[in-house]
Design an enzyme around this catalytic site. Structure first.
Site, PDB file in Angstrom:
ATOM      1  CB  ILE A  13       2.908  -8.942  -5.758  1.00 20.75           C
ATOM      2  CG1 ILE A  13       2.991  -7.466  -5.353  1.00 20.75           C
ATOM      3  CG2 ILE A  13       4.178  -9.383  -6.470  1.00 20.75           C
ATOM      4  CD1 ILE A  13       3.995  -7.164  -4.243  1.00 20.75           C
ATOM      5  CG  ASP A  51      -3.860 -20.099   7.259  1.00 18.53           C
ATOM      6  OD1 ASP A  51      -4.533 -19.067   7.292  1.00 18.53           O
ATOM      7  OD2 ASP A  51      -2.723 -20.197   7.789  1.00 18.53           O
ATOM      8  CB  SER A  77       2.509  -6.997   3.606  1.00 19.10           C
ATOM      9  OG  SER A  77       1.355  -6.766   2.842  1.00 19.10           O
ATOM     10  CG  ASN A  92      -0.127 -15.002   8.256  1.00 19.37           C
ATOM     11  OD1 ASN A  92      -1.013 -15.844   8.182  1.00 19.37           O
ATOM     12  ND2 ASN A  92       0.350 -14.371   7.198  1.00 19.37           N
ATOM     13  CE1 TYR A 141       5.635  -7.317   5.419  1.00 21.02           C
ATOM     14  CE2 TYR A 141       6.728  -5.202   5.095  1.00 21.02           C
ATOM     15  CZ  TYR A 141       6.241  -6.388   4.583  1.00 21.02           C
ATOM     16  OH  TYR A 141       6.369  -6.660   3.239  1.00 21.02           O
ATOM     17  CG  HIS A 189       0.673  -0.327  -0.641  1.00 19.18           C
ATOM     18  ND1 HIS A 189      -0.178  -1.308  -0.189  1.00 19.18           N
ATOM     19  CD2 HIS A 189       1.926  -0.776  -0.403  1.00 19.18           C
ATOM     20  CE1 HIS A 189       0.535  -2.312   0.292  1.00 19.18           C
ATOM     21  NE2 HIS A 189       1.820  -2.025   0.179  1.00 19.18           N
TER      22      HIS A 189
HETATM   23  N1  LIG Z   1       3.043  -4.416  -2.059  1.00 20.13           N
HETATM   24  C1  LIG Z   1       4.281  -3.990  -1.795  1.00 20.13           C
HETATM   25  O1  LIG Z   1       4.634  -2.835  -2.072  1.00 20.13           O
HETATM   26  C2  LIG Z   1       5.290  -4.931  -1.161  1.00 20.13           C
HETATM   27  C3  LIG Z   1       6.579  -4.449  -0.870  1.00 20.13           C
HETATM   28  C4  LIG Z   1       7.518  -5.317  -0.306  1.00 20.13           C
HETATM   29  C5  LIG Z   1       7.184  -6.647  -0.069  1.00 20.13           C
HETATM   30  N2  LIG Z   1       5.930  -7.091  -0.340  1.00 20.13           N
HETATM   31  C6  LIG Z   1       5.619  -8.513  -0.065  1.00 20.13           C
HETATM   32  O2  LIG Z   1       5.059  -9.087  -1.224  1.00 20.13           O
HETATM   33  C7  LIG Z   1       4.122 -10.112  -0.864  1.00 20.13           C
HETATM   34  C8  LIG Z   1       2.812  -9.880  -1.590  1.00 20.13           C
HETATM   35  O3  LIG Z   1       2.330  -8.572  -1.274  1.00 20.13           O
HETATM   36  P1  LIG Z   1       0.947  -8.038  -1.868  1.00 20.13           P
HETATM   37  O4  LIG Z   1       1.053  -6.568  -1.892  1.00 20.13           O
HETATM   38  O5  LIG Z   1       0.604  -8.773  -3.106  1.00 20.13           O
HETATM   39  O6  LIG Z   1      -0.049  -8.440  -0.674  1.00 20.13           O
HETATM   40  P2  LIG Z   1      -1.469  -9.133  -0.727  1.00 20.13           P
HETATM   41  O7  LIG Z   1      -2.047  -9.012   0.642  1.00 20.13           O
HETATM   42  O8  LIG Z   1      -2.262  -8.635  -1.872  1.00 20.13           O
HETATM   43  O9  LIG Z   1      -1.096 -10.674  -0.989  1.00 20.13           O
HETATM   44  C9  LIG Z   1      -0.730 -11.585   0.016  1.00 20.13           C
HETATM   45  C10 LIG Z   1      -1.562 -12.843  -0.177  1.00 20.13           C
HETATM   46  O10 LIG Z   1      -1.178 -13.825   0.794  1.00 20.13           O
HETATM   47  C11 LIG Z   1      -2.351 -14.447   1.301  1.00 20.13           C
HETATM   48  N3  LIG Z   1      -2.004 -14.964   2.627  1.00 20.13           N
HETATM   49  C12 LIG Z   1      -1.557 -14.244   3.693  1.00 20.13           C
HETATM   50  N4  LIG Z   1      -1.311 -15.069   4.730  1.00 20.13           N
HETATM   51  C13 LIG Z   1      -1.592 -16.331   4.308  1.00 20.13           C
HETATM   52  C14 LIG Z   1      -1.536 -17.611   4.934  1.00 20.13           C
HETATM   53  N5  LIG Z   1      -1.160 -17.767   6.211  1.00 20.13           N
HETATM   54  N6  LIG Z   1      -1.886 -18.705   4.208  1.00 20.13           N
HETATM   55  C15 LIG Z   1      -2.286 -18.568   2.920  1.00 20.13           C
HETATM   56  N7  LIG Z   1      -2.367 -17.380   2.282  1.00 20.13           N
HETATM   57  C16 LIG Z   1      -2.025 -16.275   2.973  1.00 20.13           C
HETATM   58  C17 LIG Z   1      -3.409 -13.360   1.299  1.00 20.13           C
HETATM   59  O11 LIG Z   1      -4.726 -13.844   1.285  1.00 20.13           O
HETATM   60  C18 LIG Z   1      -3.060 -12.598   0.014  1.00 20.13           C
HETATM   61  O12 LIG Z   1      -3.758 -13.131  -1.105  1.00 20.13           O
HETATM   62  C19 LIG Z   1       4.016 -10.061   0.655  1.00 20.13           C
HETATM   63  O13 LIG Z   1       4.847 -11.070   1.183  1.00 20.13           O
HETATM   64  C20 LIG Z   1       4.562  -8.691   1.007  1.00 20.13           C
HETATM   65  O14 LIG Z   1       5.144  -8.683   2.287  1.00 20.13           O
HETATM   66  C21 LIG Z   1       4.979  -6.266  -0.880  1.00 20.13           C
END
Ligand SMILES: NC(=O)c1ccc[n+]([C@@H]2O[C@H](COP(=O)([O-])OP(=O)(O)OC[C@H]3O[C@@H](n4cnc5c(N)ncnc54)[C@H](O)[C@@H]3O)[C@@H](O)[C@H]2O)c1
Length: 323
Positions: A13, A51, A77, A92, A141, A189
């Site tokens: 995202i 991080d 997530s 985290n 989560y 997903h």
């Molecule tokens: N994909 C969905 O359907 C969905 C639905 C609801 C909420 N979300 C939320 O949207 C956000 C993005 O989701 P996504 O699907 O793109 O996930 P994703 O895993 O592709 O992206 C998350 C990013 O955060 C980075 N990250 C995680 N922990 C970290 C840390 N401690 N320090 C630095 N970087 C860190 C990861 O490397 C990754 O690039 C998340 O917060 C997720 O909970 C996603």
């Protein structure tokens, strides 16, 4: 320069949000540890490796750029993993967000859009779910996201943090023309999993067919990632123009069962898929469908690309390029 910090900008995202903000004249600065994200998806601004647990690294980041605000996506997530290893998730997602907020206060950065989730609601008491629905997460989560919402809310009162927490429902689709799309590892997903099974001729696992729904499979509300990008941009603009302290659903307001997703995926790809019913995953509610009236009213946002066939079709185009 209009620097906006995008934590998790190398993720699925986050990369789409970076593209959206770049197109609107901002400089998206990605902060990511690449634990789940991909270097190749950071194309519209600098990548700062780091991080959220590293306070010294965060300090150097805030010293380097004068941020006008933060889009905070970085998190773990996977619902299933959070049930098996909740310690990872609280550390985290909650402590990471705490460290980020501390730096925002220290450097007087006031605006934050937070990536929250429909998982904060738990099993629905009524449908569609609006923002006044009780928040009773049924998995760690969702609980970590609710904890961060409470943290931000309380900080907004004490330290004048201006925030919008966007509660996403299921996000899918891609900006395949710009070569970005869903590339989680492992993938959890439903739409990418279905497309992977179709493409590779693998069996698609249906996690339970005894849910309290019309066909026994879970029902979810899907939003196109490009519509989500716009919701972030409109939220951010709102924060720049007025005080806000809001929780807002972003979905499309309709629900689709796993069987309906599979039917649509088969039509779009013109291919078949074998399925197997396996045991339920921990922490999955029966039905999640959003009420998006608040997003429409408060953000003047409405989904444009979130028709389920368009979402699956754009995901399919991406899958053909990527995997
Ligand atoms: N994909 C969905 O359907 C969905 C639905 C609801 C909420 N979300 C939320 O949207 C956000 C993005 O989701 P996504 O699907 O793109 O996930 P994703 O895993 O592709 O992206 C998350 C990013 O955060 C980075 N990250 C995680 N922990 C970290 C840390 N401690 N320090 C630095 N970087 C860190 C990861 O490397 C990754 O690039 C998340 O917060 C997720 O909970 C996603």
């Amino acid at each position: 320069m209009n620097y906006v910090l995008i934590t998790g900008g190398a993720g699925y995202i986050g990369s789409h949000i970076c593209k959206f903000f770049f197109d609107e004249g901002f400089v998206p600065v990605t902060f990511d540890n690449l634990s789940k994200g991909n270097k190749w998806s950071v194309k519209w601004g600098p990548l700062e490796l780091g991080d959220l647990s590293d306070e010294g690294r965060l300090k150097r980041l805030f010293e380097k750029y004068s941020f006008i605000g933060v889009i905070h996506l970085a998190a773990l997530s996977s619902v299933e993993q959070s049930c098996a290893e909740p310690n990872l998730y609280y550390k985290n997602n909650v402590i990471g967000s705490f460290n980020l907020l501390q730096k925002m206060i220290e450097f007087k950065v006031k605006n934050i859009v937070f990536s929250s989730t429909a998982a904060v609601y738990g099993n629905p008491i009524f449908l569609p779910i609006d923002e006044k629905h009780p928040t009773q997460p049924i998995n760690p989560y969702g609980d970590t996201k609710l904890a961060v919402e409470k943290l931000i809310y309380n900080y907004s009162k004490a330290y004048e943090i201006n925030f919008i927490s966007l509660r996403y429902f299921n996000v899918s689709g891609s900006d395949f023309l710009n070569k970005i799309g869903e590339a989680h590892s492992p993938e959890t997903h439903v739409i990418p999993l279905a497309l992977e099974s179709i493409k590779n001729n693998n069996i698609f696992n249906i996690y339970g067919d005894d849910y309290n729904t019309k066909d026994g499979t879970c029902i979810r509300d899907f939003i196109h990632v490009k519509d989500l990008g716009k919701a972030h941009f409109l939220s951010f603009k709102k924060l720049l123009s007025c005080k806000a302290c809001e929780f807002i659903n972003v979905g499309c307001g309709k629900g689709f069962s796993i069987y309906e997703i599979l039917d649509s995926a088969k039509k779009i790809t013109n291919m078949g898929v074998s399925t197997s019913i396996v045991k339920r995953r921990d922490g999955d509610p029966d039905i999640l469908i959003s009420n998006i009236d608040k997003a429409k009213k408060f953000l003047s946002w409405k989904p444009k690309y979130s028709d389920i066939n368009s979402i699956i079709s754009d995901s399919w185009k991406w899958h053909q390029i990527y995997s």
